[in-house]
Design a protein around this motif. Structure first.
Motif, short mmCIF file in Angstrom:
data_model
loop_
_atom_site.label_atom_id
_atom_site.label_comp_id
_atom_site.label_asym_id
_atom_site.label_seq_id
_atom_site.Cartn_x
_atom_site.Cartn_y
_atom_site.Cartn_z
N ALA A 1 -80.73 -28.41 72.84
CA ALA A 1 -80.09 -28.77 71.57
C ALA A 1 -81.06 -29.54 70.68
N TRP A 2 -81.73 -30.50 71.29
CA TRP A 2 -82.73 -31.28 70.56
C TRP A 2 -83.82 -30.37 69.96
N VAL B 1 -82.55 -28.48 66.94
CA VAL B 1 -82.46 -29.34 65.77
C VAL B 1 -83.85 -29.62 65.20
N SER B 2 -84.79 -29.90 66.11
CA SER B 2 -86.14 -30.26 65.66
C SER B 2 -86.86 -29.11 64.99
N TYR C 1 -85.38 -26.49 63.45
CA TYR C 1 -84.70 -25.88 62.31
C TYR C 1 -85.52 -26.17 61.05
N GLY C 2 -85.74 -25.12 60.28
CA GLY C 2 -86.54 -25.30 59.07
C GLY C 2 -88.03 -25.15 59.31
N ARG C 3 -88.41 -25.14 60.60
CA ARG C 3 -89.84 -24.97 60.91
C ARG C 3 -90.12 -23.61 61.52
#
Lengths: 338, 218
Positions: free
Chosen positions: A64-65, A68-69, A71-73
């Motif tokens: 999950a982490w 999230v980290s 996303y967008g990359r």
């Protein structure tokens, strides 16, 4: 306003445990206002069904982490979260997990009272209602595989099922897969768990994708995860309890697969292969999380319609072909089977 | 974007905290699994007092949790002198024999596949367990985990949230003293904690047929 600033993460509650603890989950995904017509495709990742399998919980959190980290990359992850919701449930069995921290590190089941005063707990992965009565597992409350005296007796299993059904009926959700993490033995297991005699209708696709997941893991860390049917998973079949159907009925992946139509459901047994078993040292937490993150990226890529072609997502031209087309034809095939 | 990520991280932290560290609900019911046989008086009273204080006033500040964290570790006594054995099975009848014998002695079966069965049991019950098995299985086993208590202890945190080392409990120090005689013992407890670096590549270990707990000790 919501369309301008979509939030990608929300903490939600699946329900409550037998002892009244909350079962929290992290929901990732981009809410889009133009999705009222089509159902929102959703993937679920669970851990901690069996209390002593701590690595399953840390892996759910780590993946999950990582989502999230990145996303967008990472283009693929960003796209995945635009088209799918991913629900991470780290601890399906909070009562049992707490018991492993406080009393018995090797406890497996929940903490629900049974008909026998000195034997508590239900095996959550034998408590779901699909093919429960075909279960070859124990009807002895003291057994580690005890799934209750009837289907859905286990509070936590019922909570997950109720939540999932509510999502499909009232929130326009379509579940596409359940990734149920366990340990140990390093295997990727596909449905069905309850029998080796019936194949899921999309077995070839399931097995092909499972092999792809295993390969993604190997490319990530070098660890080898074998691929097999969940019916050959780790239930020891006592001759007293063998019915005409051998393996373990009432499993979560079987129920999600058959009742919710989540046709890419797997149980993944994480590290290791026996050196420490359930007592996996903490040094494995990150490497295990990393390799399963890679497997989840492979899965996401597959669900986005890339058919397992082995190219880095960044190299590929973005395509709008999602798994809908293949999925639709598979569903039609499944329905004909019925 | 950054605000979203921070928000998401806060959500994840809130989600993860109950499952990572010690949990806030004191256990009051130990009826079905008796563990410690003779608890010391003062730690027990301290635990009861702290539970009551927490119940009334809420959780204490984080820095005090380190001192109390030892009290939340389960007793290691139930695992004293326990091992995990792996039996290689080649026929369904062998698997049935193992299942029946494990049932009869109420043993904890850790894993069962077409090729092996892992069973946890006390050392002093090994011979009676082997006696229940067919001849073909009596030598078809090896020790996976020679010291379950040590392995259990090793999974609990050795550092608190403030970065201080959690002192080893007296019980753990007693139970985990190095063994001097066991030929199978390659588990060097004196090098604890297992702050090892690389994990060895597994393939050569499997080829050699050894999967001893020293895999991760370099």
């Amino acid at each position: 306003m919501e369309a301008m600033f979509p939030s990608i993460a929300r903490v939600i509650s699946i329900g409550s445990s037998y002892e009244g603890k909350d079962i929290p989950a992290l929901k990732l995904g981009i809410s889009r206002s133009d999705e009222t017509v089509h159902a929102r495709k959703t993937l679920v990742v669970t851990g901690g069904l069996h209390a002593r399998e701590w690595i399953s919980t840390t892996t759910v959190n780590y993946v999950a982490w990582s989502f999230v980290s990145n996303y967008g990359r990472e283009r693929m992850i960003t796209k995945l979260l635009e088209h799918f919701d991913v629900i991470f449930i780290p601890v399906m069995n909070p009562d049992g997990v707490e018991y492993t921290w406080q009393v018995d590190r090797l406890w497996r089941k929940s903490r629900q009272h049974t008909s026998m005063r000195f034997c508590r707990g239900l095996d959550l992965d034998h408590a779901f209602g699909f093919e429960w009565d075909k279960s070859g597992v124990s009807h002895d409350p003291c057994s580690e595989n005890y799934g209750g005296s009837e289907p859905w007796e286990a509070v936590e299993a019922l909570a997950l099922a109720d939540w999932a059904r509510n999502q499909t009926r009232n929130h326009n959700v379509r579940f596409v897969g359940l990734i149920d993490l366990h340990s140990y033995s390093q295997q990727v297991l596909f449905p069905f768990a309850y029998t080796c005699h019936v194949d899921p209708p999309n077995r070839e696709n399931l097995e092909e994708l499972a092999v792809g997941l295993s390969k993604a893991i190997r490319l990530s860390s070098g660890e080898s995860y074998s691929v097999t049917s969940a019916c050959r998973g780790a239930a020891l079949r006592s001759p007293r309890h063998i019915s005409h159907v051998e393996a373990g009925g009432g499993s979560a992946i079987d129920w999600f697969f058959h009742e919710l139509g989540a046709h890419f459901s797997y149980q993944i047994k994480l590290r290791d292969t026996g050196s420490y078993g359930f007592l996996l040292p903490k040094e494995h937490i990150i490497p295990t999380g990393e390799e399963i993150f890679h497997a989840m990226k492979y899965l996401g890529d597959y669900l986005l319609g890339n058919n397992g072609i082995e190219r880095a997502a960044e190299d590929r031209e973005p395509t709008d072909a999602t798994r809908d087309t293949d999925h639709g034809s598979e569903l039609r095939r499944v329905k004909r089977h019925r | 974007m950054r605000i979203r990520r921070v928000t998401a991280l806060v959500c994840l932290a809130a989600l993860a905290s109950p499952v990572v560290g010690s949990l806030p609900h004191p256990i009051r019911d130990h009826a079905s699994q008796s563990t410690s046989s003779s608890p010391r008086l003062f730690p027990l009273l301290t635990w009861i007092r702290d539970g009551a204080v927490e119940f009334i006033f809420g959780r204490p500040a984080k820095k005090t949790e380190a001192a109390d964290s030892r009290l939340h570790l389960p007793s290691l006594k139930p695992y004293a002198d326990e091992v995990v054995l792996r039996f290689n099975v080649t026929t369904p009848s062998q698997e049935e024999a193992l299942a029946e014998s494990a049932d009869r002695l109420f043993l904890d079966v850790w894993a069962a596949t077409d090729e092996f069965v892992d069973i946890r049991l006390r050392k002093d019950r090994i011979s009676s367990f082997l006696g229940l098995l067919p001849e073909s299985l009596r030598d078809a086993h090896r020790t996976l985990i020679p010291d379950v208590a040590a392995a259990v202890y090793g999974t609990f945190p050795s550092w608190d949230d403030a970065g201080r080392q959690i002192p080893i409990s007296e019980e753990a120090a007693t139970l985990l003293r190095p063994m001097t005689d066991d030929g199978d013992n390659v588990f060097f407890r004196d090098y604890r904690p297992l702050s090892v670096g690389t994990i060895r590549s597994r393939p050569e270990k499997r080829t050699l047929g050894t999967e001893c707990c020293t895999d991760s000790i370099t």
